[in-house]
Enzyme design. Structure first.
Site, short mmCIF file in Angstrom:
data_model
loop_
_atom_site.label_atom_id
_atom_site.label_comp_id
_atom_site.label_asym_id
_atom_site.label_seq_id
_atom_site.Cartn_x
_atom_site.Cartn_y
_atom_site.Cartn_z
N GLY A 165 27.37 -75.54 -26.75
CA GLY A 165 26.44 -76.67 -26.84
C GLY A 165 25.77 -76.89 -25.50
O GLY A 165 26.36 -76.61 -24.46
N GLN A 201 20.99 -81.46 -19.25
CA GLN A 201 21.69 -80.44 -18.46
C GLN A 201 20.74 -79.41 -17.86
O GLN A 201 21.12 -78.69 -16.94
CB GLN A 201 22.74 -79.73 -19.33
CG GLN A 201 23.89 -80.65 -19.74
CD GLN A 201 24.91 -79.92 -20.57
OE1 GLN A 201 24.76 -79.78 -21.78
NE2 GLN A 201 25.94 -79.39 -19.92
N CYS A 220 32.59 -78.36 -20.23
CA CYS A 220 31.16 -78.65 -20.19
C CYS A 220 30.50 -77.67 -19.23
O CYS A 220 31.04 -77.41 -18.15
CB CYS A 220 30.96 -80.09 -19.71
SG CYS A 220 29.23 -80.58 -19.64
N LEU A 221 29.34 -77.16 -19.61
CA LEU A 221 28.64 -76.20 -18.74
C LEU A 221 28.22 -76.85 -17.42
O LEU A 221 28.00 -76.15 -16.44
CB LEU A 221 27.42 -75.61 -19.47
CG LEU A 221 27.75 -74.70 -20.67
CD1 LEU A 221 26.47 -74.27 -21.38
CD2 LEU A 221 28.57 -73.49 -20.24
N HIS A 246 30.06 -84.77 -28.18
CA HIS A 246 29.98 -84.45 -26.74
C HIS A 246 28.51 -84.36 -26.31
O HIS A 246 28.14 -84.89 -25.26
CB HIS A 246 30.72 -83.11 -26.52
CG HIS A 246 30.63 -82.55 -25.13
ND1 HIS A 246 31.74 -82.34 -24.34
CD2 HIS A 246 29.56 -82.11 -24.41
CE1 HIS A 246 31.34 -81.82 -23.18
NE2 HIS A 246 30.03 -81.66 -23.20
N GLU A 247 27.69 -83.70 -27.14
CA GLU A 247 26.28 -83.51 -26.77
C GLU A 247 25.49 -84.82 -26.87
O GLU A 247 24.64 -85.09 -26.03
CB GLU A 247 25.63 -82.41 -27.63
CG GLU A 247 26.29 -81.04 -27.54
CD GLU A 247 26.49 -80.52 -26.12
OE1 GLU A 247 25.70 -80.88 -25.23
OE2 GLU A 247 27.46 -79.77 -25.90
N HIS A 271 25.89 -86.79 -23.86
CA HIS A 271 25.03 -86.35 -22.75
C HIS A 271 23.69 -87.10 -22.76
O HIS A 271 23.14 -87.41 -21.71
CB HIS A 271 24.71 -84.85 -22.87
CG HIS A 271 25.71 -83.95 -22.19
ND1 HIS A 271 25.94 -83.97 -20.83
CD2 HIS A 271 26.52 -82.98 -22.68
CE1 HIS A 271 26.84 -83.05 -20.53
NE2 HIS A 271 27.22 -82.44 -21.64
#
Ligand code: NI
Length: 190
Positions: free
Chosen positions: A61, A66, A110-111, A152-153, A156
């Site tokens: 994701g 991000q 997380c990226l 989670h997304e 963000h």
């Protein structure tokens, strides 16, 4: 670790460009993102680039903030067994319209917070409404890893990271590691 499962990627299009992923702490990751007013060519290009960036990372994701764009959209693909084909999804202006009382715990990552993982508890199932790239409204229910990823997304898009769900001490420890990592990366680039 389920979060680390790597989906098979769909064929790459020549129009996709990998974008730079911001690393926490960064003020752009803490912003409440603005709704997307209209699905334009720029938004379609952003979606392509975000998918490319996500598969390349690799991750399951990736939210627009991000890559430094504070707009309410994210991409995901949680297909994790190698037999199944990729299922890239683009969700614009997503909203959770129902969540289950039942909760589930996933070891999240997380990226924007590389190599750090922690258990986060969230509703096990959610129903989400969003705008597709074709401009049509979609409603769908998600469970298991997909439900965790969606939440989670969406977090963000409200400037919330998975570490914001952890106890302050653990969050501060991870943030200190990221500050150090960013210094190292800056030094390597210099
Ligand atoms: Ni993330």
């Amino acid at each position: 670790m389920l979060w680390l499962q790597i989906p098979l990627r769909p064929p790459k299009s020549m129009h996709m460009t990998r974008r730079n992923i911001l690393i926490h702490p960064d003020p752009r990751l803490k912003k409440v993102c603005a709704p997307v007013a209209e699905v334009t060519d720029d938004i379609r290009k952003l979606a392509d680039d975000m998918l490319e960036t996500m598969y390349d990372a690799p991750g399951i994701g990736l939210a627009a903030p991000q890559v430094g764009v504070t707009s309410r959209m994210f991409v995901m693909d949680c297909v994790k067994d190698e037999e199944s084909s990729a299922q890239p999804m683009v969700l614009i202006n997503p909203e959770v319209i129902w969540e289950s009382d039942a909760r589930s715990v996933y070891d999240e990552g997380c990226l924007s917070i590389p190599d750090q993982y922690a258990d986060v508890e969230r509703p096990a199932e959610v129903k989400v409404r969003w705008l597709g790239l074709d401009g049509k409204t979609v409603e769908e229910s998600f469970s298991e890893l997909w439900a965790t990823c969606v939440q989670h997304e969406i977090d963000h898009l409200d400037g919330t990271l998975f570490i914001d769900h952890l106890k302050p001490l653990k969050r501060q420890m991870i943030t200190r590691k990221m500050v150090k990592l960013k210094k190292e990366l800056a030094r390597d680039r210099a």
